[in-house]
Structure formats: C-alpha cells, structure tokens
Design a protein around this motif. Structure first.
Motif, PDB file in Angstrom:
ATOM      1  N   MET A  98       2.485  -1.591   4.156  1.00  0.00           N
ATOM      2  CA  MET A  98       2.279  -0.317   3.919  1.00  0.00           C
ATOM      3  C   MET A  98       3.749   0.560   3.921  1.00  0.00           C
ATOM      4  O   MET A  98       4.530   0.558   4.725  1.00  0.00           O
ATOM      5  CB  MET A  98       1.357   0.231   5.085  1.00  0.00           C
TER       6      MET A  98
ATOM      7  N   ARG B 154      -7.765   4.712   5.286  1.00  0.00           N
ATOM      8  CA  ARG B 154      -8.803   4.003   4.352  1.00  0.00           C
ATOM      9  C   ARG B 154      -8.403   2.797   3.766  1.00  0.00           C
ATOM     10  O   ARG B 154      -9.009   1.847   3.789  1.00  0.00           O
ATOM     11  CB  ARG B 154      -9.207   5.301   3.249  1.00  0.00           C
ATOM     12  N   LEU B 155      -7.044   3.012   3.274  1.00  0.00           N
ATOM     13  CA  LEU B 155      -6.463   1.711   2.644  1.00  0.00           C
ATOM     14  C   LEU B 155      -6.408   0.591   3.729  1.00  0.00           C
ATOM     15  O   LEU B 155      -6.620  -0.491   3.185  1.00  0.00           O
ATOM     16  CB  LEU B 155      -5.224   1.981   1.825  1.00  0.00           C
TER      17      LEU B 155
ATOM     18  N   TYR C 265      -7.534  -2.935   2.931  1.00  0.00           N
ATOM     19  CA  TYR C 265      -6.606  -4.056   2.782  1.00  0.00           C
ATOM     20  C   TYR C 265      -5.450  -4.141   4.124  1.00  0.00           C
ATOM     21  O   TYR C 265      -4.477  -3.699   4.265  1.00  0.00           O
ATOM     22  CB  TYR C 265      -5.434  -3.602   1.693  1.00  0.00           C
TER      23      TYR C 265
ATOM     24  N   ASP D  58      -7.373   2.667  -5.716  1.00  0.00           N
ATOM     25  CA  ASP D  58      -8.531   2.490  -4.878  1.00  0.00           C
ATOM     26  C   ASP D  58      -9.453   3.402  -5.381  1.00  0.00           C
ATOM     27  O   ASP D  58     -10.804   2.902  -5.433  1.00  0.00           O
ATOM     28  CB  ASP D  58      -8.096   2.836  -3.468  1.00  0.00           C
TER      29      ASP D  58
ATOM     30  N   ILE E  16      -1.120  -1.097  -4.134  1.00  0.00           N
ATOM     31  CA  ILE E  16      -2.411  -0.407  -4.093  1.00  0.00           C
ATOM     32  C   ILE E  16      -2.212   0.915  -3.672  1.00  0.00           C
ATOM     33  O   ILE E  16      -1.287   1.294  -2.821  1.00  0.00           O
ATOM     34  CB  ILE E  16      -3.228  -1.267  -3.146  1.00  0.00           C
TER      35      ILE E  16
ATOM     36  N   ILE F 169       1.140   5.076   0.467  1.00  0.00           N
ATOM     37  CA  ILE F 169       0.795   6.503   1.077  1.00  0.00           C
ATOM     38  C   ILE F 169       1.507   7.443   0.819  1.00  0.00           C
ATOM     39  O   ILE F 169       2.709   7.207   1.379  1.00  0.00           O
ATOM     40  CB  ILE F 169       0.284   6.186   2.325  1.00  0.00           C
TER      41      ILE F 169
ATOM     42  N   LYS G 189      -4.132   5.075  -3.438  1.00  0.00           N
ATOM     43  CA  LYS G 189      -5.511   5.807  -3.317  1.00  0.00           C
ATOM     44  C   LYS G 189      -5.706   6.341  -4.662  1.00  0.00           C
ATOM     45  O   LYS G 189      -7.143   6.427  -4.778  1.00  0.00           O
ATOM     46  CB  LYS G 189      -5.294   6.929  -2.202  1.00  0.00           C
TER      47      LYS G 189
ATOM     48  N   LEU H  72       0.984  -1.371  -0.131  1.00  0.00           N
ATOM     49  CA  LEU H  72       0.024  -0.201   0.131  1.00  0.00           C
ATOM     50  C   LEU H  72       0.843   1.245   0.065  1.00  0.00           C
ATOM     51  O   LEU H  72       1.623   1.359   0.771  1.00  0.00           O
ATOM     52  CB  LEU H  72      -0.964  -0.022   1.438  1.00  0.00           C
TER      53      LEU H  72
ATOM     54  N   GLN I 235      -5.514   8.803   3.983  1.00  0.00           N
ATOM     55  CA  GLN I 235      -5.337   7.760   2.943  1.00  0.00           C
ATOM     56  C   GLN I 235      -5.005   6.446   3.612  1.00  0.00           C
ATOM     57  O   GLN I 235      -5.584   5.443   3.308  1.00  0.00           O
ATOM     58  CB  GLN I 235      -3.979   8.079   2.096  1.00  0.00           C
TER      59      GLN I 235
END
Length: 185
Positions: free
Chosen positions: A32, A22-23, A27, A91, A60, A7, A62, A5, A19
């Motif tokens: 991250m 949310r992620l 997930y 996302d 992934i 960010i 945002k 992820l 962000q």
C-alpha cells in the motif's frame, strides 16, 4: 509481479482511511502506498510509484480521479501503463464493467468524450463572441507577403526557408500558396 494499492486524496476533506480500509479488505496482501492530502497539482508518491512499475506489475486505485486532475490526464497515465504492460485495476469500475471491457478502453472513451465536449463548448463560445462582434479570427496575411513568398520559391528557395524568412508558419505558407493557386485557376 508486484501489486501496489495507491491511496491518495487531493483535498483535506477527502478520507484516505476509508479508501485504505476498502482496498485492504479486497486486496489484503499487497503493498500500500499512501499519499494523504496531496497538493492538487502534485502527487510525488504517485509519480515515484508510476516510475517504479514494471511489466507484469499491477496498480490498484479506488477511482480514476486518483490518476490525475482531469480525465485526459488520467487517460495519459492509463495509456502509459498499458504500453508498459502494467495492469491497472480501478476498484469502483471493476464491479461496473463486464470482464471483456478493458478499464483502459473505458478511460480512453471518457477522455475522448471529454475532448469532444471541450471542442463543442469552445465552438459555442466562439459563435457567441462572433455574434457579439468580439471574435473576428486571425488577420489574413497581406497579399504582398504571399507574392514575396511565391517569388522566393520561384528563385529556388525551399518553402521551409521561405516561411522562416518571412516569419510565418510553414503550414500557413502552404495554405496561402494553395489559396493563391485556386485564385489563378
């Protein structure tokens, strides 16, 4: 397969925590990578992450703007990931897209639209400058130079070498030789 992820933000005003929350909710078991308040032109953590991704991995983000400062830059990153077999999940697009529409396809279309708009704006600007008498285009190559090129070619010199000798581009040489042939016929 590893899922990352990413960010990040490009200004002090953007909230990376929102962000991240949310992620992380959607997930929860993935790695991250945070890059808060990055310099707009430099995203070192993203660059390292992009190099580390392998075939079968998943990235992934945002929104598309996390990949670059322009849609064309984001499209380049997306196409590189696609070529390497990395799945890109955006996302905020996943909910908008039907399952058969690839995120890569969407980004490619947006980049093409961006290029087309840029060309249109450029053409409008050139037309305005011409109307104002400020844009006249490049100066033509002197006829003497074209004749010199023709004589060198007639002596057996390669066109590439002729262009280099006369300090003009090879494509320019071909263009002027074609124009000279048209005038002769």
């Amino acid at each position: 397969m590893t899922t990352y992820l990413y960010i990040g933000s490009s200004t002090e005003k953007q909230d990376v925590e929102q962000q991240a929350e949310r992620l992380a909710r959607v997930y929860p078991y993935d790695i991250m990578v945070r890059e808060p308040n990055a310099d707009p032109g430099a995203k070192p953590k993203l660059d390292r992450l992009l190099k580390r991704l392998r075939q079968g991995d998943r990235l992934i983000i945002k929104d598309v703007s996390r990949l670059g400062r322009s849609i064309i830059q984001a499209a380049r990153v997306a196409m590189d990931l696609k070529a390497r077999g990395v799945l890109l999940v955006v996302d905020n697009l996943e909910s908008l897209c039907n399952p058969t529409l690839s995120v890569f396809t969407l980004i490619e279309c947006a980049a093409q639209m961006d290029r087309d708009l840029l060309k249109d704006r450029q053409a409008i600007g050139i037309a305005k400058a011409r109307a104002a008498g400020k844009y006249k285009g490049r100066k033509a190559i002197p006829a003497k130079l074209v004749k010199k090129a023709q004589s060198l070619i007639a002596k057996g010199m390669k066109k590439k070498d002729v262009a280099s000798t006369l300090n003009i581009g090879e494509s320019t040489l071909y263009k002027y030789l074609a124009m000279a042939r048209q005038k002769e016929s």
